[in-house]
Design a protein around this motif. Structure first.
Motif, PDB file in Angstrom:
ATOM      1  N   VAL A  74      -4.087 -13.164  10.091  1.00 11.06           N
ATOM      2  CA  VAL A  74      -4.107 -12.331   8.886  1.00 11.06           C
ATOM      3  C   VAL A  74      -5.187 -12.818   7.924  1.00 11.06           C
ATOM      4  O   VAL A  74      -5.949 -12.032   7.372  1.00 11.06           O
ATOM      5  CB  VAL A  74      -2.725 -12.334   8.194  1.00 11.06           C
ATOM      6  CG1 VAL A  74      -2.813 -11.680   6.833  1.00 11.06           C
ATOM      7  CG2 VAL A  74      -1.697 -11.634   9.062  1.00 11.06           C
ATOM      8  N   LYS A  75      -5.253 -14.134   7.766  1.00 11.02           N
ATOM      9  CA  LYS A  75      -6.240 -14.721   6.852  1.00 11.02           C
ATOM     10  C   LYS A  75      -7.654 -14.294   7.233  1.00 11.02           C
ATOM     11  O   LYS A  75      -8.469 -13.963   6.369  1.00 11.02           O
ATOM     12  CB  LYS A  75      -6.123 -16.249   6.880  1.00 11.02           C
ATOM     13  CG  LYS A  75      -6.815 -16.946   5.717  1.00 11.02           C
ATOM     14  CD  LYS A  75      -6.619 -18.459   5.777  1.00 11.02           C
ATOM     15  CE  LYS A  75      -5.561 -18.937   4.803  1.00 11.02           C
ATOM     16  NZ  LYS A  75      -5.222 -20.363   4.974  1.00 11.02           N
ATOM     17  N   LYS A  76      -7.919 -14.284   8.540  1.00 10.26           N
ATOM     18  CA  LYS A  76      -9.263 -13.918   9.003  1.00 10.26           C
ATOM     19  C   LYS A  76      -9.576 -12.441   8.769  1.00 10.26           C
ATOM     20  O   LYS A  76     -10.712 -12.070   8.503  1.00 10.26           O
ATOM     21  CB  LYS A  76      -9.399 -14.243  10.498  1.00 10.26           C
ATOM     22  CG  LYS A  76      -9.845 -15.687  10.736  1.00 10.26           C
ATOM     23  CD  LYS A  76      -9.897 -16.018  12.226  1.00 10.26           C
ATOM     24  CE  LYS A  76      -9.975 -17.526  12.416  1.00 10.26           C
ATOM     25  NZ  LYS A  76      -9.273 -17.980  13.638  1.00 10.26           N
ATOM     26  N   ILE A 121      -0.657  -7.333  -0.833  1.00  9.40           N
ATOM     27  CA  ILE A 121      -0.799  -6.020  -0.209  1.00  9.40           C
ATOM     28  C   ILE A 121      -1.807  -6.093   0.931  1.00  9.40           C
ATOM     29  O   ILE A 121      -1.570  -5.609   2.030  1.00  9.40           O
ATOM     30  CB  ILE A 121      -1.243  -4.966  -1.244  1.00  9.40           C
ATOM     31  CG1 ILE A 121      -0.122  -4.705  -2.247  1.00  9.40           C
ATOM     32  CG2 ILE A 121      -1.642  -3.665  -0.558  1.00  9.40           C
ATOM     33  CD1 ILE A 121      -0.537  -3.873  -3.442  1.00  9.40           C
ATOM     34  N   SER A 122      -2.919  -6.737   0.649  1.00 12.13           N
ATOM     35  CA  SER A 122      -3.973  -6.872   1.642  1.00 12.13           C
ATOM     36  C   SER A 122      -3.471  -7.602   2.887  1.00 12.13           C
ATOM     37  O   SER A 122      -3.825  -7.250   4.015  1.00 12.13           O
ATOM     38  CB  SER A 122      -5.135  -7.608   0.995  1.00 12.13           C
ATOM     39  OG  SER A 122      -6.031  -8.078   1.963  1.00 12.13           O
ATOM     40  N   ALA A 123      -2.627  -8.594   2.693  1.00 11.41           N
ATOM     41  CA  ALA A 123      -2.071  -9.339   3.830  1.00 11.41           C
ATOM     42  C   ALA A 123      -1.105  -8.460   4.616  1.00 11.41           C
ATOM     43  O   ALA A 123      -1.138  -8.432   5.850  1.00 11.41           O
ATOM     44  CB  ALA A 123      -1.367 -10.595   3.342  1.00 11.41           C
ATOM     45  N   LEU A 154       5.193  -9.837   7.138  1.00 12.58           N
ATOM     46  CA  LEU A 154       5.234 -11.284   6.895  1.00 12.58           C
ATOM     47  C   LEU A 154       6.475 -11.651   6.097  1.00 12.58           C
ATOM     48  O   LEU A 154       6.991 -10.827   5.323  1.00 12.58           O
ATOM     49  CB  LEU A 154       3.994 -11.707   6.102  1.00 12.58           C
ATOM     50  CG  LEU A 154       2.623 -11.563   6.783  1.00 12.58           C
ATOM     51  CD1 LEU A 154       1.504 -11.713   5.760  1.00 12.58           C
ATOM     52  CD2 LEU A 154       2.481 -12.596   7.900  1.00 12.58           C
ATOM     53  N   CYS A 155       6.926 -12.890   6.280  1.00 11.50           N
ATOM     54  CA  CYS A 155       8.044 -13.352   5.466  1.00 11.50           C
ATOM     55  C   CYS A 155       7.500 -13.988   4.188  1.00 11.50           C
ATOM     56  O   CYS A 155       6.315 -14.256   4.071  1.00 11.50           O
ATOM     57  CB  CYS A 155       8.932 -14.322   6.242  1.00 11.50           C
ATOM     58  SG  CYS A 155       8.213 -15.949   6.469  1.00 11.50           S
ATOM     59  N   ILE A 180       3.630 -15.682   3.279  1.00 12.91           N
ATOM     60  CA  ILE A 180       2.743 -15.214   2.217  1.00 12.91           C
ATOM     61  C   ILE A 180       2.396 -16.356   1.269  1.00 12.91           C
ATOM     62  O   ILE A 180       1.241 -16.518   0.870  1.00 12.91           O
ATOM     63  CB  ILE A 180       3.388 -14.044   1.442  1.00 12.91           C
ATOM     64  CG1 ILE A 180       3.688 -12.885   2.403  1.00 12.91           C
ATOM     65  CG2 ILE A 180       2.479 -13.574   0.311  1.00 12.91           C
ATOM     66  CD1 ILE A 180       4.488 -11.753   1.780  1.00 12.91           C
ATOM     67  N   ALA A 181       3.406 -17.158   0.948  1.00  8.67           N
ATOM     68  CA  ALA A 181       3.186 -18.292   0.046  1.00  8.67           C
ATOM     69  C   ALA A 181       2.145 -19.240   0.634  1.00  8.67           C
ATOM     70  O   ALA A 181       1.222 -19.677  -0.059  1.00  8.67           O
ATOM     71  CB  ALA A 181       4.491 -19.016  -0.216  1.00  8.67           C
TER      72      ALA A 181
END
Lengths: 125, 125
Positions: free
Chosen positions: B19-21, A48-50, A56-57, A61-62
């Motif tokens: 996104v990670k950041k 969710i946060s991402a 995103l695909c 996410i993985a």
DNA sequence: TGTACATATGAACAATTATTCATATGTTAG
DNA sequence: CTAACATATGAATAATTGTTCATATGTACA
């Protein structure tokens, strides 16, 4: 047993009745718990946060979470069933994004809660 | 395996980094999931819902929900540890009430979500 | 001091759930 | 049509968690 009755019941009997009447239907509360259960997992919270940041695909996410495609796919299904994410298909690739404005509020209020400074009553010594 | 890499990664590599950041710290997300886990149980949702209406003692709640005093006490402990309820002692009796404004927002947003009409994408035929 | 009572807690058991592994589905490109 | 690939899913396993039962703690009152 001994759990069934206590003098306390008699004292607050009326209050119990009033509260019982005001509470939402049992079924609604059950559904509500089911919804929060979906938020109550680290992997799903991360997803969710991402998705807060970008569409995103599955594979993105993985990689982002360092988890298997299968694990992510299973969790996305849970999020889909709870109507927290929606998906868009582009060829082989499936893009996921957040499906609901409430999510952001719930998520942010949750963050505010955990970031709140602790009072004396809650101090852990 | 075969899960490790896919062409998709290469395509969205930059996006993944961005996104990670932007995402909150891992630890915060873990705590957030822990918080929602507390909301994710029917018994606890019922307790919260009851305390929405009035301050109640343990026994009141047990009678109200038709559950054992022990079960309620265990769950109140979980709610206390998550700082969702506070308690006030009056002799032998311990009164519980909600401890936080965020709870109401989270709870209400959750209710709004489950009460929302379903779109076509989510229809279950 | 001793009994009654409200609440708390530890251990055990039952139920739920997340991840893995293997495989299925569905799409694209050759 | 076939091979390659992204995603989905079923079954099994491992870990987590809610409730019960038995008992402990702490307060009030006789």
């Amino acid at each position: 047993m001994g759990d069934e009755f206590c003098s306390c019941d008699i004292l607050h009997e009326n209050l119990i009745e009033i509260v019982k009447k005001k509470m939402p239907q049992e079924e609604k509360l059950y559904d509500l718990a089911e919804l929060f259960k979906v938020f109550g997992d680290t992997t799903r919270v991360k997803i969710i946060s991402a998705l807060f940041e970008a569409e995103l695909c599955v594979c993105d996410i993985a990689v982002l979470l360092g988890m298997s495609q299968s694990a992510i796919s299973h969790q996305l299904r849970v999020l889909r069933q709870a109507r927290l994410v929606k998906h868009r298909k582009e060829g082989k690739v499936v893009f996921y994004s957040l499906d609901d404005e409430h999510i952001k509020t719930i998520f942010n209020q949750g963050l505010e809660h955990i970031l709140e400074p602790r009072g004396f009553e809650h101090a852990v010594f």
